[in-house]
Motif scaffolding. Structure first.
Motif, mmCIF file in Angstrom:
data_model
loop_
_atom_site.group_PDB
_atom_site.id
_atom_site.type_symbol
_atom_site.label_atom_id
_atom_site.label_comp_id
_atom_site.label_asym_id
_atom_site.label_seq_id
_atom_site.Cartn_x
_atom_site.Cartn_y
_atom_site.Cartn_z
ATOM 1 N N LYS A 41 0.893 -1.176 -0.225
ATOM 2 C CA LYS A 41 0.091 -0.047 -0.053
ATOM 3 C C LYS A 41 0.793 1.367 0.089
ATOM 4 O O LYS A 41 0.531 1.857 -0.684
ATOM 5 C CB LYS A 41 -0.983 0.215 1.100
ATOM 6 N N VAL A 42 1.863 1.132 0.881
ATOM 7 C CA VAL A 42 2.736 2.275 0.843
ATOM 8 C C VAL A 42 3.336 2.612 -0.564
ATOM 9 O O VAL A 42 3.610 3.817 -1.209
ATOM 10 C CB VAL A 42 3.943 2.203 1.736
ATOM 11 N N LYS A 43 3.719 1.489 -1.190
ATOM 12 C CA LYS A 43 4.375 1.626 -2.586
ATOM 13 C C LYS A 43 3.179 2.201 -3.530
ATOM 14 O O LYS A 43 3.608 3.106 -4.413
ATOM 15 C CB LYS A 43 4.746 0.224 -3.189
ATOM 16 N N VAL A 53 2.571 10.868 9.785
ATOM 17 C CA VAL A 53 1.002 11.045 9.754
ATOM 18 C C VAL A 53 0.379 10.254 8.465
ATOM 19 O O VAL A 53 -0.633 9.798 8.724
ATOM 20 C CB VAL A 53 0.775 12.997 9.454
ATOM 21 N N ALA A 54 0.891 10.402 7.411
ATOM 22 C CA ALA A 54 0.523 9.611 6.260
ATOM 23 C C ALA A 54 0.609 8.242 6.425
ATOM 24 O O ALA A 54 -0.547 7.480 6.162
ATOM 25 C CB ALA A 54 1.189 9.992 4.982
ATOM 26 N N LEU A 55 1.461 7.714 7.017
ATOM 27 C CA LEU A 55 1.569 6.048 7.525
ATOM 28 C C LEU A 55 0.422 5.814 8.422
ATOM 29 O O LEU A 55 -0.073 4.772 8.264
ATOM 30 C CB LEU A 55 2.937 5.949 8.172
ATOM 31 N N PHE A 56 0.219 6.812 9.609
ATOM 32 C CA PHE A 56 -0.676 6.508 10.310
ATOM 33 C C PHE A 56 -2.206 6.474 9.675
ATOM 34 O O PHE A 56 -2.876 5.487 10.062
ATOM 35 C CB PHE A 56 -0.887 7.642 11.255
ATOM 36 N N SER A 88 7.648 -10.053 -3.447
ATOM 37 C CA SER A 88 8.899 -9.711 -4.199
ATOM 38 C C SER A 88 10.039 -9.178 -3.420
ATOM 39 O O SER A 88 9.954 -8.773 -2.190
ATOM 40 C CB SER A 88 8.356 -8.545 -5.193
ATOM 41 N N PRO A 89 11.162 -9.206 -3.961
ATOM 42 C CA PRO A 89 12.142 -8.658 -3.011
ATOM 43 C C PRO A 89 12.135 -7.157 -2.754
ATOM 44 O O PRO A 89 12.561 -6.812 -1.751
ATOM 45 C CB PRO A 89 13.555 -8.841 -3.967
ATOM 46 N N GLU A 90 11.493 -6.496 -3.499
ATOM 47 C CA GLU A 90 11.283 -4.869 -3.426
ATOM 48 C C GLU A 90 10.236 -4.793 -2.038
ATOM 49 O O GLU A 90 10.620 -4.017 -1.441
ATOM 50 C CB GLU A 90 10.641 -4.392 -4.604
ATOM 51 N N ILE A 91 9.296 -5.680 -1.998
ATOM 52 C CA ILE A 91 8.196 -5.618 -0.864
ATOM 53 C C ILE A 91 8.896 -6.321 0.229
ATOM 54 O O ILE A 91 8.768 -5.693 1.397
ATOM 55 C CB ILE A 91 6.925 -6.436 -1.207
ATOM 56 N N SER A 92 9.760 -7.310 0.179
ATOM 57 C CA SER A 92 10.469 -7.669 1.424
ATOM 58 C C SER A 92 11.344 -6.404 2.084
ATOM 59 O O SER A 92 11.323 -6.116 3.253
ATOM 60 C CB SER A 92 11.521 -8.601 1.003
ATOM 61 N N ARG A 93 11.935 -5.627 1.071
ATOM 62 C CA ARG A 93 12.755 -4.616 1.667
ATOM 63 C C ARG A 93 12.226 -3.566 2.260
ATOM 64 O O ARG A 93 12.226 -2.909 3.348
ATOM 65 C CB ARG A 93 13.647 -4.221 0.546
ATOM 66 N N LEU A 94 11.021 -3.182 1.569
ATOM 67 C CA LEU A 94 10.073 -2.163 2.033
ATOM 68 C C LEU A 94 9.450 -2.445 3.455
ATOM 69 O O LEU A 94 9.186 -1.829 4.319
ATOM 70 C CB LEU A 94 9.067 -1.668 1.040
ATOM 71 N N SER A 99 8.725 -1.533 8.835
ATOM 72 C CA SER A 99 8.355 -2.156 10.171
ATOM 73 C C SER A 99 9.181 -1.287 11.337
ATOM 74 O O SER A 99 9.141 -1.802 12.493
ATOM 75 C CB SER A 99 8.876 -3.503 10.222
ATOM 76 N N LYS A 100 9.961 -0.394 11.154
ATOM 77 C CA LYS A 100 10.812 0.261 12.152
ATOM 78 C C LYS A 100 9.807 1.511 12.562
ATOM 79 O O LYS A 100 10.224 2.047 13.699
ATOM 80 C CB LYS A 100 11.975 0.993 11.448
ATOM 81 N N SER A 101 8.755 1.769 12.062
ATOM 82 C CA SER A 101 7.791 2.636 12.523
ATOM 83 C C SER A 101 6.759 2.377 13.644
ATOM 84 O O SER A 101 6.133 1.433 13.487
ATOM 85 C CB SER A 101 6.873 3.127 11.409
ATOM 86 N N ARG A 102 6.831 3.337 14.609
ATOM 87 C CA ARG A 102 6.154 3.035 15.928
ATOM 88 C C ARG A 102 4.624 2.900 15.483
ATOM 89 O O ARG A 102 3.901 1.936 15.834
ATOM 90 C CB ARG A 102 6.244 4.245 16.815
ATOM 91 N N VAL A 103 4.081 3.940 14.640
ATOM 92 C CA VAL A 103 2.619 3.937 14.258
ATOM 93 C C VAL A 103 2.194 2.631 13.485
ATOM 94 O O VAL A 103 1.254 1.938 13.774
ATOM 95 C CB VAL A 103 1.994 5.075 13.533
ATOM 96 N N VAL A 104 3.293 2.122 12.809
ATOM 97 C CA VAL A 104 2.890 0.751 11.975
ATOM 98 C C VAL A 104 2.885 -0.336 12.948
ATOM 99 O O VAL A 104 1.938 -1.149 12.980
ATOM 100 C CB VAL A 104 3.897 0.596 10.767
ATOM 101 N N ARG A 105 3.988 -0.472 13.962
ATOM 102 C CA ARG A 105 3.881 -1.333 14.755
ATOM 103 C C ARG A 105 2.696 -1.499 15.552
ATOM 104 O O ARG A 105 2.223 -2.584 15.945
ATOM 105 C CB ARG A 105 5.283 -1.735 15.431
ATOM 106 N N GLU A 106 2.368 -0.449 16.210
ATOM 107 C CA GLU A 106 1.357 -0.342 17.122
ATOM 108 C C GLU A 106 -0.031 -0.946 16.505
ATOM 109 O O GLU A 106 -0.773 -1.737 16.862
ATOM 110 C CB GLU A 106 0.896 1.147 17.707
#
Ligand code: DC
Length: 227
Positions: A41-43, A53-56, A88-94, A99-106
């Motif tokens: 979705k981010v891609k 903010v956008a990630l949230f 795909s390798p690209e999505i693995s990296r992304l 996954s480092k983002s706090r809002v994403v993890r929460e």
């Protein structure tokens, strides 16, 4: 029971997790697939990783659900079947990057707890035994030598017809481990009470058999405790 399987990329968590869930007639939840679905979705939306903010907003608007189609668990993201698009390798990296983002993890941890709370579930990921379900009934930490994990990833991509290079794949596996183990929030690490299984030289069936023995033993203890 809630069964947690954590470990690095390519250790065999999903193959073993699926087989274990099938033998126990449990639900299998691939939490990495959830990070991947969000990465897709981010891609597609083109938002920057630093834009919290956008990630949230994105993670708040995503509806993820797992559904069995034949023998395979499919992942739906806002109703769209993304099971194959996320591999795909690209999505693995992304996925590792977001996954480092706090809002994403929460947000994803909340969904994972919701999926698993009824029990009868095997979850695989990086932080299941340490953060998502620290009181899981059985915790495994599945590991294997980096070369072997790189080779498995390469084989997986090749079988899907993706053009990848073995040494590049190995480098990416090592880099993703470094990133997943060194992030500040919920880094990949073995929970103190997780049972370590090294799958480098073990066939899948043997790993699953070992896990089944441990789960059966744990069940007996539980029953004895209740009596
Ligand atoms: O298991 P996988 O390779 O599909 O996971 C993709 C990425 O998602 C992984 O590199 C790190 C992240 N992830 C995570 O941070 N926590 C989890 N429980 C599962 C995956």
């Amino acid at each position: 029971m809630i069964i947690a399987i954590d470990g690095p990329t390519g250790a065999g968590k999903s193959t073993v997790g699926k087989a274990l869930a099938k033998r126990l007639d449990y639900l299998y939840i691939d939490t990495g697939a959830m990070y991947r679905a969000l990465a897709l979705k981010v891609k597609e939306s083109g938002i920057g990783l630093e834009d919290e903010v956008a990630l949230f907003q994105l993670v708040s608007s995503i509806r993820l659900s797992f559904s069995a189609i034949g023998d395979e668990m499919h992942l739906f993201s806002n109703g769209e079947d993304v099971t194959h698009a996320i591999r795909s390798p690209e999505i693995s990296r992304l996925a590792s990057d977001i996954s480092k983002s706090r809002v994403v993890r929460e947000a994803l941890v909340r969904m994972q707890r919701d999926f698993g709370k009824a029990g009868g579930v095997v979850l695989d990921g990086r932080d299941i035994g340490t953060v998502v379900f620290p009181d899981a009934d059985v915790k495994f930490y599945l590991d294997a030598d980096p070369e072997e994990r790189g080779r498995r990833r390469f084989q997986e991509f090749s079988e899907k017809g993706l053009q990848v290079d073995l040494s590049e794949t190995l480098k990416e596996v090592v880099e993703r481990d470094r990133s997943d183990m060194s992030r500040s929030i919920s880094p990949l690490k073995r929970a103190e009470d997780a049972i370590l299984i090294d799958s480098t030289c073990l066939p899948v069936e043997e790993v699953v058999e070992r896990m089944l023995r441990i789960v059966a033993e744990k069940r007996r203890w539980g029953e004895a405790d209740r009596r």
